[in-house]
Every structure is written in C-alpha cells, then in structure tokens.
Design an enzyme around this catalytic site. Structure first.
Site, PDB file in Angstrom:
ATOM      1  CB  CYS B 188     -18.241 -13.293  -2.388  1.00  0.00           C
ATOM      2  SG  CYS B 188     -19.200 -12.402  -1.165  1.00  0.00           S
ATOM      3  CG  HIS B 192     -13.135 -15.661  -2.460  1.00  0.00           C
ATOM      4  ND1 HIS B 192     -11.912 -16.141  -2.042  1.00  0.00           N
ATOM      5  CD2 HIS B 192     -13.239 -14.421  -1.936  1.00  0.00           C
ATOM      6  CE1 HIS B 192     -11.313 -15.227  -1.294  1.00  0.00           C
ATOM      7  NE2 HIS B 192     -12.097 -14.172  -1.211  1.00  0.00           N
ATOM      8  NE  ARG B 237     -11.629 -11.834   5.299  1.00  0.00           N
ATOM      9  CZ  ARG B 237     -10.579 -11.213   4.775  1.00  0.00           C
ATOM     10  NH1 ARG B 237      -9.363 -11.700   4.940  1.00  0.00           N
ATOM     11  NH2 ARG B 237     -10.707 -10.101   4.096  1.00  0.00           N
ATOM     12  CB  CYS B 241     -14.689  -9.651   2.389  1.00  0.00           C
ATOM     13  SG  CYS B 241     -13.593 -11.079   2.507  1.00  0.00           S
TER      14      CYS B 241
END
Lengths: 203, 280
Positions: B188, B192, B237, B241
């Site tokens: 992630c 991010h 979501r 991802c």
C-alpha cells in the site's frame, strides 16, 4: 559509467523516506492474518501472497537496507538477469511506447493470457506529448540524450527495467523481467523508447 | 419509480469520454482539466441527499435493516453494532472495534454478517455472493453500509484501541500496509506513503500517517462511485487496490482487511464523516 551513476542518482531520488513503523507485532502473527485473508485465492495465485526473500527483507527494513544488506540483495537480483538470445538490447521504440501506455495484465480480473504492459506512464513522465503521467518515479524525458546514447547506458537501462533492485536494493520499481511481467523482447522495446535517437522521449 | 441513476450517469460518462476522445491526444491536457472541472461541478450538484444516488442505497438499506428475514424471522433492529442493540447513531464512526460476543475485532460488514447469522439465522451465502453490486444486481451489504454509515454523518472517527485485540489489529494492519508482495513488489505504501504524488493524473493520498489526505479519504467512505455507478464500501476499495497490486482477490470480510481498515481509520482519527459521499 556516467550513465550508470546517473541511473543510481535517479533511483535514489525515487525512493521516498518512509516513517519507521513501530515493531509491536510478531511477523508470524502478521503472516497468519495474511494467509487467512487470501485463503480463497486459487492455488496458482497463492505464490503471489508469499514473499520472496527480497520482498521480505525490504518489508522488514522499510526499504532502507544498511549497505551490507543492500549488497546482498543487489547480488541476488543481478543473478536473475537474462539477456536476449541475439544480444540486441535496443528493440522497437514504437512497440515500447505501446507497452509503456499499457497498464493491463496480471490482475485478477484480466482474462488469462492478457499480454502485460509496463504501464511506465503510471509513474514516469516520458514522451513529452503524453501529459497523463504519474510522479511516483523520476521523469524520463530526454533519457537517452542525457546519457549520450552510450552502449553502457543501454545495458544499464536494460538491467534497470529487468530488475531495478540489481542496482538499487528495495527500489519501489517492479522487477519486470525477474518477475516475468515483461519478456526480454518487450524490455528491449522499452530500452528503445528510452535510448533510441528517434524515440519521442529524446525529441 | 422511473428515475434510473445508473443509466443517467452512464450517459453522462459516455458523453464525457466521447468529448475527450474527439479532442484528440494533443488536446488531452486541456480536456482532462475540463473533465475534472466538470466532474467537480457534477460532484457538487450531486452531493446533497436529494440528488446523490448513494442516498438511494441509504433508503434501500433502511428498509433492509427493519425487514424480517432468516429462520428466526426477525429484523436486524436488535443487532448491536457496538453502541448497544439497535443503536445506529455514531456506531460506524467507532468501527472497526472488538466485540465480546464474537470474541474478535470486526468492521461493519463483518458485524452485519455476524448479526444476520446469529440474530436472524439467515444463510448469508447469497448476501456474500452479492457483496458488490453490478448492473441488475443490488447488494444488501452496500445498501446496509450506506444506511448505517449515514447515521454517523457529522460524527468524528474515533477508535479507542483499548482492547488488546484492537491493538493487535492496528499493528497487523500497519504491517500489512507496508508489506511488499506479488509480481510487482507493491505494498500500500508504494503509492500511499508520500504527499503530492500521482498515478497518471490521479492524486494519491498519503495514508501512512495521520494526514489531512487520510482524514479526507476515510471521512468519505462509503461513497457513490460515478465511474462504477454504484455505492462502494471500504471492503470494495481494498479489494480493488489489491487487484491493481496484482495480488489475488482478498477474502471478503476477512480479518486482514479489517486490520488494514483499523490502521487506516486510526490515521484519520478525528475526521468528520460525510457519507455517503460521491467520487469519480
């Protein structure tokens, strides 16, 4: 040499400084959560859930390995690099541009046998006319020109795309060749996009 | 009712794409900017309860919450979402959390499945099969989440993390956030963990620490996704991802996704929920 050191500088610039996480959970606990989270994944996809040694070390060290560890990773990754059978490292830049634009392949909703692209524009600025580019990686406009189109830079570029961690341990960039996302031939096309004098990247 | 938002929005999107295509690649910079401006106007136009199609899901969810179902032929109205049986106000703002009766940390979707199975004695196989809506296939879970999350609109996200299992979930979620895997080596954090980065033209929120972007992100889920013409939850979501990360599809309502949600929600501690929102 010049090309290689420039690559190294660009690679370093691409690595974001990450906050160090507080280690308060045993890795085995994390792995048991991970295993149960993908318990229904098809058998031929399970290998993606399990980390290889490089992924495990980079995760553990938050992508900031000390020099000795970095050397070990780079040596291991260098050993994965396979060159094209005919020895030609510069392919077709137009095919390279198509692969750079293509973000498909390898996703669980892709039809099987979907050809993978490199999706380079997701992270890099390349041909100036393409304005829909991401900024996770360094801009590559004028890439070949900046390196005087030297054969050393051509080889370093092939190796960079094949396995970014062969020259920069724990780089954020995927190991496209080593992980078989792209074929050696596709990689030579991307090398052409970056290193061919006629490529829009160098115009 | 004759109002079909899916069709309406689908038409608007097709029109936008057609315009962008007609302009050609040299004009894309301008057209992208214009498309974004148009979408922003569109978002504003729709972000009130009377025109955001996400509120149709809220209405359907309200009906589902009080509908008698399952072998016990009871509604969900005695389901305890953490604030007491049937108490909905502010419940979503404090999820995920530890539930003594289940002995584990649960997000809203896990908790709803648990209530269906234990309170209603409902076979959730069909509910899970319809976990994500598609054209012609409504999702009970999306509708219920929209209804329940809306009851926390205006409330601040607040995770106590008092129970050891909640602390474990946070630590596991953090570790999963930074865990690199699959054929692209992504975690992630690849996308991010830094402010101001983009993938193509899409801005990427830094969710790795308490940031304004984390608050804006977590304060606006569930959301109505214009491009998908559907109300989407955090489960969807994260599933999407992991698709982009080239991982296999994660199990729906699994403990790992809940742990990740605990970590993400905690980075947004204090964020005011405004849900369902509307996004691209």
């Amino acid at each position: 040499m010049k090309g290689a050191s420039l690559l190294a500088v660009l690679a370093l610039a691409a690595a974001p400084a990450l906050a160090q996480p507080s280690p308060k959970v045993d890795p085995s606990v994390v792995e048991s959560y991970v295993k149960s989270t993908w318990s229904k994944a098809p058998p031929d996809w399970q290998s993606r859930v399990v980390q290889d040694e490089t992924q495990r070390i980079c995760t553990q060290l938050h992508n900031a390995p000390p020099p000795a560890e970095a050397e070990k990773i780079m040596a291991r990754e260098r050993a994965t690099i396979v060159y094209p059978a005919d020895g030609k490292l510069i392919g077709d830049w137009q095919k390279g541009e198509r692969a750079a634009q293509n973000g498909r392949g390898g996703q669980f909703n892709d039809p099987p046998d979907t050809a993978s692209g490199g999706n380079c524009y997701a992270c890099h600025q390349m041909a100036p006319k393409e304005i829909s580019f991401g900024t996770l990686g360094p801009p590559l406009v004028g890439y070949g020109k900046l390196r005087d189109f030297t054969p050393e830079a051509v080889k370093a570029t092939y190796e960079k795309i094949y396995d970014a961690q062969a020259s920069f341990a724990c780089s954020n960039m995927p190991r496209f060749g080593a992980n078989k996302v792209l074929t050696p031939e596709q990689i030579t096309d991307l090398v052409a996009l970056l290193m061919d004098k006629d490529s829009p990247v160098n115009k | 009712m004759q109002f079909h938002p899916r069709t309406l929005i689908g038409r608007l999107l097709i029109a936008a794409v057609a315009i962008a295509g007609a302009l050609g690649s040299s004009a894309l910079a301008q057209s992208d900017e214009e498309t974004e401006k148009a979408l922003e106007k569109y978002r504003q136009m729709l972000s009130d309860p009377f025109s955001n199609p996400g509120y149709l899901a809220v209405d359907r969810g309200e009906e589902l919450w009080s509908r008698k179902r399952g072998a016990n032929n009871v509604s969900l109205e005695s389901c305890d979402l953490g604030e007491g049986p049937g108490k909905l106000e502010g419940a979503y703002a404090r999820l995920p959390r530890f539930f003594t009766d289940a002995g584990k940390v649960m997000d809203l979707e896990q908790r709803l499945l648990w209530c269906m199975e234990t309170v209603q004695k409902l076979d959730t196989k069909d509910v899970i099969a319809r976990r994500f809506s598609a054209p012609g296939r409504d999702s009970d879970m999306e509708d219920l989440v929209a209804f329940i999350a809306n009851k926390s609109s205006g409330r601040a996200i607040e995770l106590a993390l008092a129970h050891p299992k909640e602390q474990e979930a946070y630590a596991v979620g953090e570790a999963m956030f930074f865990r690199r895997s699959a054929i692209m080596d992504f975690s992630c954090a690849t996308c991010h963990a830094e402010d101001g980065k983009r993938i193509r033209l899409q801005a990427l929120p830094d969710l790795s620490r308490p940031t304004k972007a984390a608050k804006e992100t977590m304060g606006s889920w569930p959301t109505y996704r214009v491009s998908q013409a559907a109300l989407r939850t955090m489960q969807h979501r994260l599933w999407d991802c992991y698709r982009q990360m080239r991982m296999p599809a994660p199990d729906y309502a699994s403990d790992g996704l809940t742990a990740l949600t605990v970590f993400l929600a905690k980075q947004a501690e204090g964020a005011t929920l405004d849900v369902p929102s509307i996004k691209r």
